[in-house]
Design a protein around this motif. Structure first.
Motif, PDB file in Angstrom:
ATOM      1  N   LYS A 152       0.836  -1.210   0.000  1.00  0.00           N
ATOM      2  CA  LYS A 152       0.000   0.000   0.000  1.00  0.00           C
ATOM      3  C   LYS A 152       0.869   1.258   0.000  1.00  0.00           C
ATOM      4  O   LYS A 152       1.975   1.268   0.538  1.00  0.00           O
ATOM      5  CB  LYS A 152      -0.896   0.015   1.239  1.00  0.00           C
ATOM      6  N   LEU A 153       0.320   2.312  -0.595  1.00  0.00           N
ATOM      7  CA  LEU A 153       1.010   3.599  -0.661  1.00  0.00           C
ATOM      8  C   LEU A 153       1.401   4.086   0.742  1.00  0.00           C
ATOM      9  O   LEU A 153       2.510   4.580   0.958  1.00  0.00           O
ATOM     10  CB  LEU A 153       0.087   4.623  -1.345  1.00  0.00           C
ATOM     11  N   SER A 154       0.482   3.920   1.703  1.00  0.00           N
ATOM     12  CA  SER A 154       0.719   4.446   3.060  1.00  0.00           C
ATOM     13  C   SER A 154       1.928   3.794   3.743  1.00  0.00           C
ATOM     14  O   SER A 154       2.472   4.347   4.698  1.00  0.00           O
ATOM     15  CB  SER A 154      -0.530   4.270   3.919  1.00  0.00           C
TER      16      SER A 154
ATOM     17  N   LYS B 291       5.184   6.115   3.640  1.00  0.00           N
ATOM     18  CA  LYS B 291       5.062   7.473   4.177  1.00  0.00           C
ATOM     19  C   LYS B 291       6.110   7.667   5.264  1.00  0.00           C
ATOM     20  O   LYS B 291       6.374   6.753   6.043  1.00  0.00           O
ATOM     21  CB  LYS B 291       3.663   7.593   4.805  1.00  0.00           C
TER      22      LYS B 291
ATOM     23  N   GLU C 281      -1.148   8.266  -6.678  1.00  0.00           N
ATOM     24  CA  GLU C 281      -2.402   8.759  -6.089  1.00  0.00           C
ATOM     25  C   GLU C 281      -3.383   7.648  -5.763  1.00  0.00           C
ATOM     26  O   GLU C 281      -4.545   7.902  -5.483  1.00  0.00           O
ATOM     27  CB  GLU C 281      -3.026   9.806  -7.027  1.00  0.00           C
TER      28      GLU C 281
ATOM     29  N   GLU D  77      -3.964   4.075  -3.348  1.00  0.00           N
ATOM     30  CA  GLU D  77      -3.454   3.328  -2.192  1.00  0.00           C
ATOM     31  C   GLU D  77      -2.973   1.939  -2.616  1.00  0.00           C
ATOM     32  O   GLU D  77      -1.960   1.440  -2.133  1.00  0.00           O
ATOM     33  CB  GLU D  77      -4.566   3.251  -1.129  1.00  0.00           C
ATOM     34  N   ASP D  78      -3.678   1.347  -3.577  1.00  0.00           N
ATOM     35  CA  ASP D  78      -3.303   0.022  -4.087  1.00  0.00           C
ATOM     36  C   ASP D  78      -2.277   0.205  -5.211  1.00  0.00           C
ATOM     37  O   ASP D  78      -2.602   0.673  -6.308  1.00  0.00           O
ATOM     38  CB  ASP D  78      -4.571  -0.681  -4.615  1.00  0.00           C
TER      39      ASP D  78
ATOM     40  N   GLU E 263       6.644   8.221  -0.313  1.00  0.00           N
ATOM     41  CA  GLU E 263       5.587   7.758  -1.218  1.00  0.00           C
ATOM     42  C   GLU E 263       5.954   7.830  -2.705  1.00  0.00           C
ATOM     43  O   GLU E 263       5.089   7.831  -3.570  1.00  0.00           O
ATOM     44  CB  GLU E 263       4.273   8.523  -0.978  1.00  0.00           C
TER      45      GLU E 263
END
Length: 349
Positions: free
Chosen positions: A2-4, A7, A223, A225-226, A309
């Motif tokens: 996941k993108l998060s 971070k 942009e 999350e997946d 990210e």
């Protein structure tokens, strides 16, 4: 993934606004990908990690002065035009980004230089900030390029909060840059000085070159999350047979093969043959590498410290191991390593 998961908080003070005094004297973090062990060195210490017949793969793309400032006809408003790529040499058609975009419409003419050295007409809209423009120029291609050289500015990334200088023209370019076409430097290569390359050569290290023209897509934010749903922009890359042969000999001899930068890595991973060797290519790649990923060619990598990210951080995490790279970045923040294009380097080995 996941993108998060990519971070982290980066203090503004750690963004490098200027290059290190000497190319090869930036700091170097060495991450051992089998154990997660970290060493703190200076970039020229890279010499101690490579031996006779090991190979370093360099991206020899050359940055051109892609940022122009012009004036719009009638209103005289100042417009920034960022040249992305030439679409048609004969017609002088270019893909560009414009700022402020809301003021630029199809049919508008733009004037560049005190004596209107270049004039362009907007012929199409491509994206919200993207346009296709045609330069209205009757001279030779050589004269046209010379004018771009006169008017254009070194395309420093926007996060460097200062105007480009004469020093940037030299330092935002690798010493082995040959083939013009990049709008951003392959930054891991910026740390190599002539003296360091000579010392590597004397030690028996071989160099193979690839060309991948770095586009702004490299820096486009993710942009979704997946990560499987993110689409990369295409970038042109070229690998000559002689360079593929150098790399394949090193694979055969089980030597160290080091991709210098994410762009070199992206190029070679886009040209893997069915028997996991490197093949010659002249193509476009939109390959997006994120964990988990099985690398075929390089077994070590030099890279800078990247933005939270970013697709670059994702590739590095795939190569060094997500947990090890995450920990290395925490150490880098604590030890105040400098980040981004003019920042410090990491060797993953």
């Amino acid at each position: 993934m996941k993108l998060s998961q990519f971070k982290f908080n980066l203090p503004e003070s750690l963004v490098a606004n200027n290059p290190s005094e000497q190319r090869d004297e930036a700091r170097l973090m060495v991450l051992h990908k089998d154990s997660g062990k970290i060493e703190h060195k200076i970039f020229k210490d890279v010499l101690g990690y490579f031996d006779d017949k090991d190979v370093m793969i360099l991206n020899n793309t050359k940055v051109f002065p892609a940022r122009l400032y012009g004036n719009k006809e009638k209103t005289g408003a100042t417009i920034e035009v960022f040249l992305l790529r030439e679409l048609n040499k004969e017609l002088r058609l270019w893909d560009v980004l414009v700022d402020p975009a809301r003021k630029i419409r199809v049919g508008n003419k733009l004037y560049f230089g005190d004596d209107d050295l270049l004039v362009a007409e907007v012929v199409d809209n491509t994206t919200s900030r993207g346009r296709t423009i045609r330069f209205l120029f009757d001279g030779t291609d050589e004269e046209f390029r010379k004018n771009i050289e006169i008017l254009g500015e070194t395309p420093l990334p926007k996060y460097i909060k200062r105007k480009a200088t004469a020093q940037d023209k030299e330092r935002y370019q690798t010493i082995f840059a040959k083939h013009e076409g990049a709008v951003a430097a392959p930054t891991a290569g910026l740390h190599f000085s002539r003296e360091l390359m000579k010392r590597l050569e004397l030690k028996g290290v071989n160099f193979a070159e690839v060309t991948l023209h770095v586009g702004l897509g490299t820096f486009r934010s993710v942009e979704v999350e997946d990560l499987t749903k993110h689409k990369m922009d295409s970038e042109q890359f070229i690998i000559e047979q002689k360079d593929a042969d150098i790399v394949n000999k090193a694979i055969e001899d089980k030597r160290k093969i080091c991709a210098v930068g994410t762009t070199s890595m992206r190029a070679i991973e886009s040209a893997v043959s069915s028997n996991r060797t490197l093949k010659a290519a002249n193509d476009w790649t939109s390959k997006f590498i994120f964990p988990p990923y099985d690398f075929s060619i390089a077994n070590s990598m030099i890279t800078n410290f990247h933005t939270p990210e970013s697709t670059l951080l994702m590739m590095v995490s795939a190569f060094g191991g997500y947990d090890y790279v995450r920990n290395a970045y925490e150490v880098a923040l604590k030890e105040k390593y400098r980040f981004y294009s003019y920042g410090d380097a990491m060797l993953i080995i």
